[in-house]
Write a protein that holds these residues in place. Sequence first.
Motif, mmCIF file in Angstrom:
data_model
loop_
_atom_site.group_PDB
_atom_site.id
_atom_site.type_symbol
_atom_site.label_atom_id
_atom_site.label_comp_id
_atom_site.label_asym_id
_atom_site.label_seq_id
_atom_site.Cartn_x
_atom_site.Cartn_y
_atom_site.Cartn_z
ATOM 1 N N LEU A 1 -10.517 13.127 46.007
ATOM 2 C CA LEU A 1 -11.598 12.897 45.052
ATOM 3 C C LEU A 1 -11.343 11.659 44.201
ATOM 4 C CD1 LEU A 1 -12.230 16.596 43.960
ATOM 5 C CD2 LEU A 1 -13.780 15.155 45.298
ATOM 6 N N LEU A 2 -10.110 11.514 43.704
ATOM 7 C CA LEU A 2 -9.819 10.335 42.885
ATOM 8 C C LEU A 2 -9.884 9.056 43.701
ATOM 9 C CD1 LEU A 2 -6.972 11.600 40.525
ATOM 10 C CD2 LEU A 2 -9.401 11.305 40.023
ATOM 11 N N TYR A 3 -9.478 9.114 44.969
ATOM 12 C CA TYR A 3 -9.602 7.933 45.832
ATOM 13 C C TYR A 3 -11.071 7.536 45.989
ATOM 14 C CZ TYR A 3 -9.895 5.124 50.053
ATOM 15 O OH TYR A 3 -10.195 4.139 50.953
ATOM 16 N N LEU A 4 -11.926 8.514 46.208
ATOM 17 C CA LEU A 4 -13.353 8.214 46.378
ATOM 18 C C LEU A 4 -13.950 7.637 45.102
ATOM 19 C CD1 LEU A 4 -14.358 11.391 48.396
ATOM 20 C CD2 LEU A 4 -14.185 9.047 49.262
ATOM 21 N N LEU A 5 -13.560 8.169 43.937
ATOM 22 C CA LEU A 5 -14.074 7.626 42.681
ATOM 23 C C LEU A 5 -13.520 6.227 42.415
ATOM 24 C CD1 LEU A 5 -13.984 10.750 40.342
ATOM 25 C CD2 LEU A 5 -15.881 9.853 41.697
ATOM 26 N N ALA A 6 -12.274 5.987 42.831
ATOM 27 C CA ALA A 6 -11.691 4.650 42.634
ATOM 28 C C ALA A 6 -12.371 3.604 43.498
ATOM 29 C CB ALA A 6 -10.197 4.689 42.943
ATOM 30 N N THR A 7 -12.904 4.014 44.642
ATOM 31 C CA THR A 7 -13.579 3.071 45.538
ATOM 32 C C THR A 7 -15.084 3.009 45.282
ATOM 33 O OG1 THR A 7 -13.717 4.803 47.236
ATOM 34 C CG2 THR A 7 -11.850 3.287 47.343
ATOM 35 N N HIS A 8 -15.590 3.837 44.369
ATOM 36 C CA HIS A 8 -17.000 3.809 43.976
ATOM 37 C C HIS A 8 -17.042 3.799 42.445
ATOM 38 C CE1 HIS A 8 -17.246 5.551 48.071
ATOM 39 N NE2 HIS A 8 -18.419 4.949 48.132
ATOM 40 N N ARG A 9 -16.758 2.656 41.846
ATOM 41 C CA ARG A 9 -16.636 2.586 40.393
ATOM 42 C C ARG A 9 -17.936 2.905 39.675
ATOM 43 N NH1 ARG A 9 -12.560 0.547 37.574
ATOM 44 N NH2 ARG A 9 -13.642 1.791 36.002
ATOM 45 N N SER A 10 -19.078 2.751 40.349
ATOM 46 C CA SER A 10 -20.345 3.080 39.706
ATOM 47 C C SER A 10 -20.571 4.582 39.635
ATOM 48 C CB SER A 10 -21.515 2.423 40.452
ATOM 49 O OG SER A 10 -21.557 2.856 41.800
ATOM 50 N N GLY A 11 -19.764 5.351 40.378
ATOM 51 C CA GLY A 11 -19.824 6.806 40.291
ATOM 52 C C GLY A 11 -20.431 7.457 41.514
ATOM 53 N N ARG A 12 -20.186 8.774 41.641
ATOM 54 C CA ARG A 12 -20.734 9.567 42.742
ATOM 55 C C ARG A 12 -21.276 10.872 42.173
ATOM 56 N NH1 ARG A 12 -21.764 6.885 47.048
ATOM 57 N NH2 ARG A 12 -21.014 8.324 48.655
ATOM 58 N N SER A 13 -22.450 11.244 42.638
ATOM 59 C CA SER A 13 -22.996 12.537 42.246
ATOM 60 C C SER A 13 -22.248 13.640 42.978
ATOM 61 C CB SER A 13 -24.486 12.602 42.587
ATOM 62 O OG SER A 13 -24.663 12.595 44.000
ATOM 63 N N ALA A 14 -22.471 14.888 42.570
ATOM 64 C CA ALA A 14 -21.827 16.010 43.244
ATOM 65 C C ALA A 14 -22.248 16.061 44.707
ATOM 66 C CB ALA A 14 -22.177 17.317 42.536
ATOM 67 N N ALA A 15 -23.517 15.787 44.988
ATOM 68 C CA ALA A 15 -23.998 15.809 46.376
ATOM 69 C C ALA A 15 -23.356 14.686 47.194
ATOM 70 C CB ALA A 15 -25.517 15.689 46.410
ATOM 71 N N GLU A 16 -23.187 13.519 46.587
ATOM 72 C CA GLU A 16 -22.562 12.402 47.314
ATOM 73 C C GLU A 16 -21.097 12.698 47.603
ATOM 74 O OE1 GLU A 16 -25.138 8.549 45.776
ATOM 75 O OE2 GLU A 16 -23.597 9.391 44.465
ATOM 76 N N LEU A 17 -20.386 13.271 46.632
ATOM 77 C CA LEU A 17 -18.992 13.636 46.882
ATOM 78 C C LEU A 17 -18.892 14.731 47.942
ATOM 79 C CD1 LEU A 17 -17.383 13.651 43.318
ATOM 80 C CD2 LEU A 17 -16.908 12.065 45.188
ATOM 81 N N ALA A 18 -19.828 15.676 47.931
ATOM 82 C CA ALA A 18 -19.817 16.727 48.956
ATOM 83 C C ALA A 18 -20.015 16.129 50.339
ATOM 84 C CB ALA A 18 -20.904 17.756 48.662
ATOM 85 N N LEU A 19 -20.880 15.126 50.436
ATOM 86 C CA LEU A 19 -21.078 14.451 51.717
ATOM 87 C C LEU A 19 -19.825 13.668 52.112
ATOM 88 C CD1 LEU A 19 -23.135 13.805 53.964
ATOM 89 C CD2 LEU A 19 -23.817 11.804 52.622
ATOM 90 N N ASP A 20 -19.196 13.001 51.135
ATOM 91 C CA ASP A 20 -17.979 12.226 51.410
ATOM 92 C C ASP A 20 -16.840 13.120 51.885
ATOM 93 O OD1 ASP A 20 -19.220 9.895 50.598
ATOM 94 O OD2 ASP A 20 -18.428 9.985 48.555
ATOM 95 N N VAL A 21 -16.686 14.292 51.250
ATOM 96 C CA VAL A 21 -15.521 15.141 51.508
ATOM 97 C C VAL A 21 -15.757 16.126 52.648
ATOM 98 C CG1 VAL A 21 -13.995 16.903 50.504
ATOM 99 C CG2 VAL A 21 -14.675 14.916 49.147
ATOM 100 N N PHE A 22 -16.944 16.730 52.671
ATOM 101 C CA PHE A 22 -17.208 17.799 53.643
ATOM 102 C C PHE A 22 -18.223 17.407 54.718
ATOM 103 C CE2 PHE A 22 -16.269 19.935 49.531
ATOM 104 C CZ PHE A 22 -15.066 20.516 49.888
ATOM 105 N N GLY A 23 -18.881 16.269 54.551
ATOM 106 C CA GLY A 23 -19.953 15.917 55.471
ATOM 107 C C GLY A 23 -21.183 16.767 55.275
ATOM 108 N N ASP A 24 -21.276 17.456 54.121
ATOM 109 C CA ASP A 24 -22.369 18.380 53.843
ATOM 110 C C ASP A 24 -22.776 18.231 52.378
ATOM 111 O OD1 ASP A 24 -24.114 20.455 53.437
ATOM 112 O OD2 ASP A 24 -22.743 22.043 54.081
ATOM 113 N N PRO A 25 -23.917 17.604 52.089
ATOM 114 C CA PRO A 25 -24.305 17.357 50.690
ATOM 115 C C PRO A 25 -24.667 18.611 49.917
ATOM 116 C CG PRO A 25 -26.086 16.735 52.178
ATOM 117 C CD PRO A 25 -24.902 17.064 53.043
#
Length: 443
Positions: A359-383
Amino acid sequence: MKDTPLDKHSTAEPNLPPLPPLPPLPRYAKAAPYAQAAPAGERPPAAPRPEIDASWRRAIRMGLDPGRGPAEGGELLDRDELEERRQASELGAVLRALGAGPGGQGGMVDASTQIMVVSDDEGRVLWREGGAGVLRRADAIRLEEGANWSERGTGTNAIGTALALRLPVRVHSAEHFAHALRAWTCSAAPVHDPRDGRLLGAIDVSGPAPGFHPTTLALVSSVARLAEGELRERHGRSVDRLRSVAAPILCRVGGRALAVDPHGWAAAVTGMAPVDRLPLPKSLRPGRIWQPSLGMCTVEPLPGGWLIRVDEESRQEEAREGAPGRVVLDLSHPRRWSVTVSGPAGDWTQALTPRHAELLYLLATHRSGRSAAELALDVFGDPTRTVTVRAEMSRVRRHLAGVLAHRPYRFTEEMEVQVIPPPAPADLLPHSTAPAVVRARGA
């Protein structure tokens, strides 16, 4: 065998139905193995399983030779160092408790054809147990106490690959990187310390390939979970003891304070909202420290833990000066990750669980931020898996107050963020199956 936590049982329980045969070797294992074809630039006969393919590639990048003999994996630990590692390991006493007496975990393994092995977090064999015949065969491949069965020492194998991935793994016959191991099949599961997520080691069952049973991976996974459950129960009892000591002391303390065990788990709190766990530095000593979520604090020893009192004046001064200004996310090690926060009062380093590192890696590479749905897609492939993401982000933010913001989730704008990646992009968080991390490895 002396100083082993495992019980010896030489025969299986009678009157059991016959076991189904092991599935046939995959096509790539029957033909010239990938471990032999890849260094020569040849095309492997068929695609291996993804985790085996990734492990082979790591072995090749480390310069391992699939044709080297078992003795070339490094020297055995001397007896004193082996005993020192045994004494330091949490696994010995736990497995002894689980395996004591008839019907213990040792009884689940056919000691005439299989060997049970316990390693530390570096892949060094601490204990092993089995019948005399299979132990002699294990000696021939150097599956013995003190041997190095990490991927760096032995290439693709269940112990080393389970430690690298932090997941249960079965390596069957020619899926091993080293040719000398192709007559064996092994299944291993990692054991984590439930107190801090630290990797403690692995439990493995190995044996000659023709007589191995496909349910062995489920067996070792169950034993690993039982070991973690035993550690969790012991930890709960120690926190209860600390609470009984700390409660009367906190009644006399003014302001905000809490009692925590050596791993940061809170036993009692006063003057503030309850917390589950407070991140502590590895070398905590009595005196004044800076804690990210509390500010400057005074630390005093307690039997079985620490009393931490918040310095309210320093907290107000820190708020006037501004929040910490630098975050370093260290992902350079394949199995240990950390985040270091720097502020006006000093630095603070916190070890990360695999999920929090993702999660911290994804936030570090998306400094503008990620919504919960975007992080769910990034981590699980399921928004749609936003509930899981929100729960994990709540745990992360509890330890990094003032560093992370939400709506969307992001590092605060004033923070300078640096990521230290592994030397090879393909080694980025090797345990992770998150689609965004997998894409980053390929890039």
